[in-house]
Design an enzyme around this catalytic site. Structure first.
Site, PDB file in Angstrom:
ATOM      1  N   ARG A 110       0.853  -1.200   0.000  1.00 17.82           N
ATOM      2  CA  ARG A 110       0.000   0.000   0.000  1.00 17.82           C
ATOM      3  C   ARG A 110       0.892   1.255   0.000  1.00 17.82           C
ATOM      4  O   ARG A 110       0.610   2.223  -0.694  1.00 17.82           O
ATOM      5  CB  ARG A 110      -0.924   0.002   1.241  1.00 17.82           C
ATOM      6  N   ASN A 168     -10.440  -4.596  -1.053  1.00 21.40           N
ATOM      7  CA  ASN A 168     -10.271  -3.530  -2.049  1.00 21.40           C
ATOM      8  C   ASN A 168      -9.256  -3.916  -3.098  1.00 21.40           C
ATOM      9  O   ASN A 168      -8.510  -4.865  -2.905  1.00 21.40           O
ATOM     10  CB  ASN A 168      -9.818  -2.251  -1.318  1.00 21.40           C
ATOM     11  N   CYS A 207     -18.996  -1.868   0.320  1.00 17.41           N
ATOM     12  CA  CYS A 207     -18.099  -0.793   0.771  1.00 17.41           C
ATOM     13  C   CYS A 207     -18.781  -0.063   1.917  1.00 17.41           C
ATOM     14  O   CYS A 207     -19.996   0.142   1.899  1.00 17.41           O
ATOM     15  CB  CYS A 207     -17.869   0.168  -0.389  1.00 17.41           C
ATOM     16  N   ASP A 208     -17.961   0.342   2.898  1.00 16.95           N
ATOM     17  CA  ASP A 208     -18.545   1.029   4.058  1.00 16.95           C
ATOM     18  C   ASP A 208     -18.612   2.545   3.896  1.00 16.95           C
ATOM     19  O   ASP A 208     -19.096   3.237   4.787  1.00 16.95           O
ATOM     20  CB  ASP A 208     -17.766   0.658   5.333  1.00 16.95           C
ATOM     21  N   HIS A 267     -16.610   3.986  -4.737  1.00 14.68           N
ATOM     22  CA  HIS A 267     -15.738   5.142  -4.478  1.00 14.68           C
ATOM     23  C   HIS A 267     -15.866   6.184  -5.587  1.00 14.68           C
ATOM     24  O   HIS A 267     -14.906   6.916  -5.872  1.00 14.68           O
ATOM     25  CB  HIS A 267     -14.263   4.719  -4.288  1.00 14.68           C
ATOM     26  N   TYR A 296     -14.643  10.057  -1.965  1.00 14.74           N
ATOM     27  CA  TYR A 296     -13.520   9.665  -2.830  1.00 14.74           C
ATOM     28  C   TYR A 296     -13.474  10.455  -4.140  1.00 14.74           C
ATOM     29  O   TYR A 296     -12.444  10.444  -4.822  1.00 14.74           O
ATOM     30  CB  TYR A 296     -13.558   8.162  -3.115  1.00 14.74           C
TER      31      TYR A 296
HETATM   32  P1  NAD Z   1      -4.503  -5.738   6.857  1.00 14.36           P
HETATM   33  O1  NAD Z   1      -3.256  -5.796   6.063  1.00 14.36           O
HETATM   34  O2  NAD Z   1      -4.441  -5.427   8.310  1.00 14.36           O
HETATM   35  O3  NAD Z   1      -5.267  -7.148   6.727  1.00 14.36           O
HETATM   36  C1  NAD Z   1      -5.393  -7.848   5.561  1.00 14.36           C
HETATM   37  C2  NAD Z   1      -4.999  -9.307   5.765  1.00 14.36           C
HETATM   38  O4  NAD Z   1      -5.185  -9.989   4.525  1.00 14.36           O
HETATM   39  C3  NAD Z   1      -3.540  -9.522   6.160  1.00 14.36           C
HETATM   40  O5  NAD Z   1      -3.458 -10.239   7.368  1.00 14.36           O
HETATM   41  C4  NAD Z   1      -2.976 -10.325   4.986  1.00 14.36           C
HETATM   42  O6  NAD Z   1      -1.989 -11.255   5.345  1.00 14.36           O
HETATM   43  C5  NAD Z   1      -4.214 -10.986   4.441  1.00 14.36           C
HETATM   44  N1  NAD Z   1      -4.084 -11.513   3.080  1.00 14.36           N
HETATM   45  C6  NAD Z   1      -3.399 -10.993   2.035  1.00 14.36           C
HETATM   46  N2  NAD Z   1      -3.518 -11.776   0.954  1.00 14.36           N
HETATM   47  C7  NAD Z   1      -4.305 -12.819   1.315  1.00 14.36           C
HETATM   48  C8  NAD Z   1      -4.775 -13.972   0.627  1.00 14.36           C
HETATM   49  N3  NAD Z   1      -4.478 -14.191  -0.646  1.00 14.36           N
HETATM   50  N4  NAD Z   1      -5.561 -14.853   1.312  1.00 14.36           N
HETATM   51  C9  NAD Z   1      -5.866 -14.638   2.609  1.00 14.36           C
HETATM   52  N5  NAD Z   1      -5.437 -13.559   3.309  1.00 14.36           N
HETATM   53  C10 NAD Z   1      -4.672 -12.659   2.657  1.00 14.36           C
HETATM   54  O7  NAD Z   1      -5.473  -4.703   6.109  1.00 14.36           O
HETATM   55  P2  NAD Z   1      -6.707  -3.846   6.650  1.00 14.36           P
HETATM   56  O8  NAD Z   1      -6.327  -2.407   6.664  1.00 14.36           O
HETATM   57  O9  NAD Z   1      -7.236  -4.420   7.876  1.00 14.36           O
HETATM   58  O10 NAD Z   1      -7.741  -4.005   5.452  1.00 14.36           O
HETATM   59  C11 NAD Z   1      -8.246  -5.252   5.050  1.00 14.36           C
HETATM   60  C12 NAD Z   1      -8.948  -5.136   3.737  1.00 14.36           C
HETATM   61  O11 NAD Z   1     -10.221  -4.523   3.889  1.00 14.36           O
HETATM   62  C13 NAD Z   1      -8.219  -4.279   2.688  1.00 14.36           C
HETATM   63  O12 NAD Z   1      -8.418  -4.830   1.397  1.00 14.36           O
HETATM   64  C14 NAD Z   1      -8.944  -2.954   2.777  1.00 14.36           C
HETATM   65  O13 NAD Z   1      -8.772  -2.183   1.625  1.00 14.36           O
HETATM   66  C15 NAD Z   1     -10.339  -3.464   2.933  1.00 14.36           C
HETATM   67  N6  NAD Z   1     -11.340  -2.521   3.404  1.00 14.36           N
HETATM   68  C16 NAD Z   1     -12.390  -2.303   2.576  1.00 14.36           C
HETATM   69  C17 NAD Z   1     -13.391  -1.466   2.937  1.00 14.36           C
HETATM   70  C18 NAD Z   1     -14.485  -1.223   1.958  1.00 14.36           C
HETATM   71  O14 NAD Z   1     -15.155  -0.230   2.053  1.00 14.36           O
HETATM   72  N7  NAD Z   1     -14.693  -2.096   0.969  1.00 14.36           N
HETATM   73  C19 NAD Z   1     -13.347  -0.814   4.169  1.00 14.36           C
HETATM   74  C20 NAD Z   1     -12.262  -1.041   5.002  1.00 14.36           C
HETATM   75  C21 NAD Z   1     -11.257  -1.928   4.624  1.00 14.36           C
HETATM   76  C1  G6P Z   2     -13.082   3.698   3.824  1.00 17.63           C
HETATM   77  C2  G6P Z   2     -13.309   3.023   2.495  1.00 17.63           C
HETATM   78  C3  G6P Z   2     -12.504   1.767   2.388  1.00 17.63           C
HETATM   79  C4  G6P Z   2     -11.057   2.030   2.670  1.00 17.63           C
HETATM   80  C5  G6P Z   2     -10.906   2.685   4.025  1.00 17.63           C
HETATM   81  C6  G6P Z   2      -9.469   3.114   4.191  1.00 17.63           C
HETATM   82  O1  G6P Z   2     -13.685   3.024   4.873  1.00 17.63           O
HETATM   83  O2  G6P Z   2     -14.643   2.733   2.248  1.00 17.63           O
HETATM   84  O3  G6P Z   2     -12.693   1.231   1.117  1.00 17.63           O
HETATM   85  O4  G6P Z   2     -10.313   0.835   2.661  1.00 17.63           O
HETATM   86  O5  G6P Z   2     -11.709   3.831   4.107  1.00 17.63           O
HETATM   87  O6  G6P Z   2      -9.242   3.375   5.500  1.00 17.63           O
HETATM   88  P1  G6P Z   2      -7.773   3.497   6.090  1.00 17.63           P
HETATM   89  O7  G6P Z   2      -8.040   3.887   7.501  1.00 17.63           O
HETATM   90  O8  G6P Z   2      -7.125   2.141   5.947  1.00 17.63           O
HETATM   91  O9  G6P Z   2      -7.097   4.543   5.292  1.00 17.63           O
HETATM   92 MN    MN Z   3     -14.751   1.359   0.382  1.00 11.60          MN
END
Ligand code: NAD
Ligand code: G6P
Ligand code: MN
Length: 454
Positions: free
Chosen positions: A95, A150, A172-173, A202, A268
């Site tokens: 990232r 994501n 998405c949140d 987004h 976004y």
């Molecule tokens: P993080 O790095 O703390 O956790 C992600 C985990 O995924 C890690 O432990 C990593 O080892 C694991 N991982 C990576 N590749 C993998 C695979 N192929 N199989 C199984 N596990 C795997 O990250 P985070 O900040 O906690 O975010 C987690 C995810 O949630 C990210 O993709 C983030 O963008 C997403 N997210 C999405 C939204 C949304 O609105 N859609 C909101 C918040 C977070």
């Molecule tokens: C929002 C979005 C997510 C994104 C997150 C990033 O919640 O909807 O898609 O992953 O923000 O948050 P962070 O705290 O990791 O920058």
């Molecule tokens: Mn999102």
């Protein structure tokens, strides 16, 4: 469908969000009964660090729920009824690259928008397909995968192309977070809002905010004109979205609505409509990835460590809209509740002037057989054009991933609104190919073979 209590697997078990999601599940156990929670991750060290915290959260609420922590797909997914996916392919280390490489070229450096989001997409599509294949092989035949991983728009499009029949709901949140702030501004619980919205993930707009049959968007416009989409209350209730960079983001709703007051934009959109200001205010040596590593991640790891040493778990994670939303969606799928939520769906005519097969984000009724989108109709030319360009950039990126095509990746980067010129696109992509050599072998080979001009 299947009956409760459910078996739930969380893919990306080592995520910083896992304890918060599990806490949300625990406070809703009466509504969404669980027999077992399984954590699955490819980084077992990271997952094992977080697992005791998760187990403590479970045991504070239930003695009977089984808890399994594994790196083995068969153990994780066998018979599972739900899979919650939240994988970060490449973790925070990548990232940081996604954010810093574009910034070195004066271009927006962001997790899901612009070149950073495209790079993250190139890494994530195939692992997501692999996860779906594990679920298809081992999980209950009617299991639902609810995906937060994501960049969700690109992941959804990749899955639509490669596994069109999979029971995956991409969510998405951000819209619910915006609705929480709207509710705080209007003095109304967010669950009482019924919104109209159209766009891509987004990348979309709220067009109506109904409360008890009345559109309160005019009132929100007046508030946004002074403060953006921010209130002290909203900030207090969510530590993540009250970090300084998020406060700026909520404030930036104001300049966007000053110019285009009709609809309320997804936060976004700041990256596409005001990229220069965003870049000016970003520190190229300390981006959001650094903020998160030194904030959310550090705090959680420190809490896990303290818990291990003392048996006392400090208050280290937050239960907010993120956890609440995924549980709401899963409940609606499980019990055919037909609740209305904003989710990603194949368009199929919901927005009449966007392609039939585009993945769009619109309100939908969530049934046990999946989302039934509401009809949006025709969107204005300005919004349609912005959406079409973003969609094309994301679709080309998906094709680049599937075909291993350097040229399509370059087209995706060049078409993205955050990228000013073809030369910027190429310079950023080429640096990203180096940084992602462990993730995009095919693309790197196409580039090295000189399949295209270097
Ligand atoms: P993080 O790095 O703390 O956790 C992600 C985990 O995924 C890690 O432990 C990593 O080892 C694991 N991982 C990576 N590749 C993998 C695979 N192929 N199989 C199984 N596990 C795997 O990250 P985070 O900040 O906690 O975010 C987690 C995810 O949630 C990210 O993709 C983030 O963008 C997403 N997210 C999405 C939204 C949304 O609105 N859609 C909101 C918040 C977070
Ligand atoms: C929002 C979005 C997510 C994104 C997150 C990033 O919640 O909807 O898609 O992953 O923000 O948050 P962070 O705290 O990791 O920058
Ligand atoms: Mn999102």
């Amino acid at each position: 469908m299947f009956k409760p209590p459910f078996i739930l697997a969380i893919a990306g078990g080592g995520s910083t969000y896992t304890p918060g999601i599990v806490k949300s599940l625990m406070v809703r156990l009466a509504d969404f009964p669980l027999a077992e929670i399984r954590l699955y991750d490819i980084d077992e060290g990271r997952q094992n660090t977080i697992a005791p915290v998760v187990e403590k959260v479970i045991r504070d609420h239930s003695d009977s729920i089984r808890f399994t922590v594994t790196g083995d797909p068969e153990t994780a997914f066998s018979g599972a009824h739900f899979v919650f996916a939240q994988m970060r392919v490449g973790q925070y280390k990548m990232r940081e690259q996604d954010e810093k490489i574009p910034l070195r070229h004066g271009v927006v450096g962001q997790e899901t928008c612009g070149p950073g989001g495209l790079a993250y997409g190139l890494r994530t599509i195939l692992p997501m397909v692999e996860l779906i294949d594990f679920a298809t092989r081992y999980a209950h035949p009617k299991a639902w995968i609810v995906n937060y991983s994501n960049p969700a728009a690109i992941v959804a499009e990749g899955v639509r192309r490669l596994r069109p029949d999979a029971r995956v709901l991409n969510i998405c949140d951000m819209p619910v977070a915006a609705m929480r702030n709207m509710g705080a501004i209007l003095g109304v619980d967010r669950h009482k809002l019924e919104v109209d919205y159209f766009g891509l993930n987004h990348f979309g707009w709220f067009t109506r905010v109904m409360v008890d049959g009345e559109d309160r968007l005019p009132e929100l416009r007046r508030h946004v004109a002074k403060f953006g989409l921010l209130t002290e209350d909203a900030a207090k209730t969510d530590p993540q979205h009250s970090d300084p960079s998020w406060v700026k983001t909520w404030r930036n709703i104001q300049p966007m609505m000053n110019n285009f007051p009709e609809y309320l934009p997804n936060p976004y959109l700041q990256y596409y409509l005001m990229p220069n200001q965003i870049v000016e205010h970003q520190d190229p040596d300390y981006t959001r990835a650094n903020e998160v590593m030194n904030g959310r991640e550090k705090k959680l790891f420190a809490a896990a460590d303290e818990y291990k040493r003392t048996g006392i778990l400090p208050d280290a994670f937050h239960v907010g809209v993120h956890g609440e939303f995924i549980v709401d969606v899963a409940r609606s799928l499980a019990f055919d509740l037909r609740q209305r939520h904003l989710v990603m769906v194949e368009n199929r005519g919901a927005i009449t002037n966007l392609p039939y097969d585009a993945v769009v984000e619109v309100p939908a009724y969530i049934t046990s057989e999946g989302p039934e989108p509401v009809r949006v109709g025709k969107v204005p030319l300005f919004h349609q054009t912005l959406l079409q360009q973003q969609l094309a950039s994301e679709q080309l990126l998906v094709e680049a991933t599937i075909e291993g095509s350097y040229e399509k990746a370059l087209q995706a980067f060049t078409l993205n609104r955050t990228v000013p010129t073809m030369q910027h696109a190429k310079a950023i992509l080429d640096e990203m190919i180096e940084a992602n050599r462990d993730y995009w072998p095919q693309l790197k080979q196409a580039w090295e073979n000189g399949d295209v001009a270097k």
